[in-house]
Every structure is written in structure tokens, then in C-alpha cells.
Scaffold this active site. Sequence first.
Site, PDB file in Angstrom:
ATOM      1  N   ASP A  40       1.364  -1.050   0.145  1.00 30.28           N
ATOM      2  CA  ASP A  40       0.136  -0.161  -0.225  1.00 30.28           C
ATOM      3  C   ASP A  40       1.018   1.339   0.281  1.00 30.28           C
ATOM      4  O   ASP A  40       0.245   1.862  -0.456  1.00 30.28           O
ATOM      5  CB  ASP A  40      -0.855   0.143   1.154  1.00 30.28           C
ATOM      6  CG  ASP A  40      -1.480   1.284   1.411  1.00 30.28           C
ATOM      7  OD1 ASP A  40      -2.574   1.850   0.485  1.00 30.28           O
ATOM      8  OD2 ASP A  40      -1.194   1.771   2.620  1.00 30.28           O
ATOM      9  N   GLU A 112      -1.472  -5.617  -3.782  1.00 26.78           N
ATOM     10  CA  GLU A 112      -0.660  -4.265  -2.418  1.00 26.78           C
ATOM     11  C   GLU A 112       0.130  -5.583  -2.713  1.00 26.78           C
ATOM     12  O   GLU A 112       1.505  -5.250  -2.341  1.00 26.78           O
ATOM     13  CB  GLU A 112      -1.777  -3.992  -1.941  1.00 26.78           C
ATOM     14  CG  GLU A 112      -2.318  -3.225  -2.032  1.00 26.78           C
ATOM     15  CD  GLU A 112      -3.235  -2.482  -1.266  1.00 26.78           C
ATOM     16  OE1 GLU A 112      -3.570  -1.190  -1.565  1.00 26.78           O
ATOM     17  OE2 GLU A 112      -3.084  -3.063  -0.043  1.00 26.78           O
TER      18      GLU A 112
END
Length: 230
Positions: A40, A112
Site C-alpha cells: 500500500d 498490494e
Amino acid sequence: MTNSEAPLGHCYSDAGLLKQALTHRSAGRPNNERLEFLGDALLNLLVAEFIYECFPKASEGEMTRLRAALVSGAALAQLAREFDLGEHVLLGPGELKSGGFRRDSILADTVEALIAAIYLDAGWEACRSHVRNIFAERITSAQNMGTKDPKTSLQELLQANGLPLPEYELISTSGDDHSKTFEVSCAVESLAMRDSGSGTSRRAAEQSAAVLLLEPVRNMIAMRKKDRKS
């Protein structure tokens, strides 16, 4: 999936790292939660850098909105579907039975985690290169539509072609009060098109849904114009 295969375009030298990135927490440990955290942060930084370079005249607010649209849960889930990641995610029996491989949140988290795995497997430059390759077409589309937020761009596109405005509807909310997730549908009834997005606020979810419809709506309008000319 073997280590010779290339999810998101990267061939992993560490097969264990790839397996971990594809393992949801419902399937036990080691899973991809820690990789998701790192991925992320990497995505936000690398996409921000890409936007900064591609939009030299954009304001901070415009760049922030564009980054939020590009790395939203719904946008990453769509990316995962383009790479057919759902069929490779390792899920526990409960999630498997409930169709977790189709859920936006699980697909987005997997993207991610894979970004983090690329970074750990091959280093910064390889990770940066892959992120740019993945997002190049999306950035180009954003350049073509300007730096306006997706809701505004979709609305103006429809208005310019004499079509009714899109309709947004809240589908569901989930999670605790301090960490709610909203899911919103966006419908362009005149073109019989609909998609849904999710976000940490209703507005963010609406933006996520709008960004998924922008290009399909643009393509449909172009196709209709071409048919009328022929």
C-alpha cells in the site's frame, strides 16, 4: 501458480514470497497481511511520483484526487481481474465458499501484497518499473480526460453528449464505526451501463465507481458515433 509464472508481469525468484503474497489470512500463516501494508505504501509513493511527472501543471488537490482514484480498492480490484488473480488467491474454506476470490477488498489487498513482493524479490527499480508499466495506460487515460476527479469527468462527458447524468446508490456499509467501508453503485441508464466501487467514505466510493465507468462510457459513446456515421 509456479515461480516461473508472472503475476503483474514479474517472474519471482523466491517462490515462497509469491505464495505468501497470494495467501489470504483466512488460509492461515504466513499470509499476505504484512506484505499488503508495505505494498500500500509503495503504490501510493510510486503512483504519486508518476502523477507528479505526468501532470506538471496539476495542483496538489488534483494530484491527490487522481492518485486516490487510481489506487482505490475498486480500481485495484479491477486491475486484479485483468490479470486473473482471483483464481490464484489462496483462501480458507469459509472465504472460498462465500466467493472471496471475487471480493473487491481481497483482490485489491492481493495486488498490494504482490507489489511488495516484487520489491522484496527484485528491489526498488524493478518494483518501480512494474508499477509504471501497470499504470501507464491508466495515467494516459487520465491525461486525456484532464485532472478533474472521476465523478466530474463522467458527468461532463455525459452532458457533452446530451445524455442524462449518472445515478449513484449506496449498496452497503460494513466495518466498525472508525473504519467503515462503503460500497456504491454508479449507473448510466441511457447506455445500460453500471459498476460499483468501494471506499472509506461514500464520496470516495462514488469516485471509485465513476472511475471504473469512465473509459467504458467513453468507448460506448465513440462506438455509437461511429455507427451513426457508417
